[in-house]
Structure formats: structure tokens, C-alpha cells
Scaffold this motif. Structure first.
Motif, mmCIF file in Angstrom:
data_model
loop_
_atom_site.group_PDB
_atom_site.id
_atom_site.type_symbol
_atom_site.label_atom_id
_atom_site.label_comp_id
_atom_site.label_asym_id
_atom_site.label_seq_id
_atom_site.Cartn_x
_atom_site.Cartn_y
_atom_site.Cartn_z
ATOM 1 N N CYS A 71 -8.608 -9.271 -5.519
ATOM 2 C CA CYS A 71 -7.680 -8.150 -4.852
ATOM 3 C C CYS A 71 -7.574 -7.214 -5.891
ATOM 4 O O CYS A 71 -7.245 -7.253 -7.238
ATOM 5 N N CYS A 80 -3.362 -6.917 -6.754
ATOM 6 C CA CYS A 80 -2.677 -8.082 -7.663
ATOM 7 C C CYS A 80 -3.757 -8.945 -8.308
ATOM 8 O O CYS A 80 -3.220 -9.815 -9.193
ATOM 9 N N CYS A 140 -5.929 -8.521 -0.983
ATOM 10 C CA CYS A 140 -5.682 -9.685 -0.373
ATOM 11 C C CYS A 140 -4.876 -9.726 1.063
ATOM 12 O O CYS A 140 -4.275 -8.618 1.348
ATOM 13 N N CYS A 179 -1.401 -7.998 0.022
ATOM 14 C CA CYS A 179 -1.416 -6.743 -0.465
ATOM 15 C C CYS A 179 -2.258 -5.796 0.745
ATOM 16 O O CYS A 179 -1.870 -4.332 0.441
HETATM 17 ZN ZN LIG Z 1 -3.250 -8.933 -3.470
#
Ligand SMILES: [Zn+2]
Length: 248
Positions: free
Chosen positions: A162, A165, A183, A186
Motif C-alpha cells: 500500500c 500505509c 489497501c 486507505c
Molecule cells: Zn493502506
């Protein structure tokens, strides 16, 4: 008055007057350089033939400082061919179109004349060598070059973890502003959701895993190409906008 010497790739050759040309090069040590080549448009000019787009050359420049030498640009006084990549690129439509896009992109990323762009230079030389060899699909060579050019200019994309994050991949939601996949937590509205195979392909192109990239199905090549083009466009347009803002 000064002489300097550098390796470079010819990006463009524009007409200047009856017999001369302005040559734009991406050089190893001086970044983008524009210089005048005298008499190169006369027939049978070996000098001129060496200064065609895609050529990798060793050039001696002659600069007269503030004195005007053809619009104030340095002169090319000697040219030696290192590798004439143009020969096998311009005779093949796929290679030619891919190669032209590579030259244009390299010039956009090395916009400031005289400012070294060594990584961009090395990527271009390597990319043209691969393109000229004809071992891989031309559009794949171009996409690999574009992704790596973005990366060396600070826009490296993530195609597995990701981009926000860092959650370990595979992740599926591709966002241009985020610089890669996001992800589930996010993800933002407007994400593209490419095929997992396409994301694997893009990761392979970025890392130089040709075995994976070559073996990919053409539909994933096409989807990947679309994403690369969008990502490049997004950054280049943003570049232009931010430059205009600075000028005002
Ligand atoms: Zn993420």
C-alpha cells in the motif's frame, strides 16, 4: 572561450538556416544541452549523420561564452559515434514510436539545461540499447523506461505494498495521486481496479524482471500501458501547472 567534451544521446535535430542544425542532447555530465552543428544538412555530411535522433555520441563542444555563436549556443566541433541506435529504431514502426516517446519523456524530465540528470541519462542509454536490440516488445521497453524515469525523478510507484500505509501486498486499488496501489482501508474514491496480473506486470517492468513481463498476456500489457500513460501524464501535467504557478 572554452572547449568541453561529453557523451550524449541526440534527442532532437532542428533546422537552422540553410545548412545548419540545432541539436538537443541529453548528456552524461551537463544534462540537457542544445548546440549548433554547422554544415550538417549538406548531402553526405558524415558529421550530420552522426547527429540524428537516437544516436549515442561523444561530442566536443566549443563555447564562446557571451559572444553570439548561432543564437548564443555552443558549437559541436567534433562528433564520434558510440552507438548508432537510430539505425535499427527508425526502420521499425513500433520501435520508432516507442523510442520517440522515450526521447520526449527524457527531455521533459531533464528540462533545465546544463543541470546534470545522470540517472535519467543512464536510463535513456540503457532503454535505447534494449529497444534497438529488439529482444522485447517495444511497448514494454517504453513502459519500463517510463516507470523508471518517474522513479528516478521522485515518482516511484508501488504496485504491491500500500502506497499510503505500507500494508504488504498484493493490494488492488490503484490511485494516481497516491502513487500506486492502496489497501482496502486507505483506498479513496476514483481508484482504478486493474487486474492483479497487470499489477504484477508493472512491478516486473519497474524492477527489470523481463522473464515475467515477456510472458504476460497481451491484454495485461495493454491495461498496464494505459496505467503507465495515465501516471506519466498526471505527473507531467502537474509539473507544468506547478511551473506556471512559480512563474507568476
Ligand atoms: Zn493502506
Amino acid at each position: 572561450m572554452s572547449l568541453f567534451r561529453d557523451d550524449g544521446v541526440v534527442l532532437r535535430a532542428q533546422k537552422l538556416g540553410e545548412a545548419d542544425r540545432i541539436i538537443t542532447l541529453l548528456t552524461r555530465q551537463h544534462g540537457k544541452v542544445r548546440a549548433v552543428a554547422r554544415g550538417v544538412r549538406k548531402t553526405k555530411s558524415k558529421f550530420g549523420a552522426r547527429l540524428e535522433p537516437f544516436s549515442h555520441v561523444d561530442v566536443q563542444f566549443f563555447s564562446r561564452g557571451s559572444e553570439l555563436v548561432g543564437r548564443g549556443l555552443p558549437l559541436c566541433t567534433q562528433v564520434e559515434t558510440i552507438a548508432p541506435y537510430g539505425g535499427s529504431i527508425v526502420t521499425d514502426y513500433g520501435r520508432y514510436t516507442a523510442g520517440t516517446a522515450m526521447l520526449e519523456t527524457a527531455e521533459r524530465f531533464a528540462e533545465n539545461e546544463g543541470e546534470p540528470a545522470v540517472q535519467q541519462y543512464l536510463l535513456l542509454v540503457g532503454g535505447l540499447r534494449t529497444l534497438a536490440a529488439g529482444v522485447h516488445e517495444s511497448h514494454l521497453v517504453m513502459d519500463a523506461f517510463l516507470l523508471r524515469s518517474l522513479a528516478v525523478n521522485g515518482y516511484g510507484a508501488s504496485f504491491t505494498d500500500c502506497a499510503k500505509c505500507g500494508l504488504e501486498g498484493p493490494n488492488r486499488f490503484f490511485s494516481l495521486p497516491a502513487g500506486g496501489v492502496l489497501c482496502v482501508d486507505c483506498r479513496v474514491p476514483g481508484c482504478a481496479v486493474p487486474s492483479p496480473e497487470t499489477l504484477v506486470l508493472l512491478g516486473a517492468l519497474l524492477s527489470g524482471d523481463w522473464r515475467t513481463a515477456d510472458a504476460c498476456e497481451p491484454r495485461y500489457w495493454r491495461e498496464g500501458s494505459g496505467l503507465v500513460a495515465a501516471y506519466l501524464q498526471w505527473h507531467l501535467e502537474r509539473g507544468i501547472r506547478s511551473m506556471r504557478y512559480v512563474e507568476k
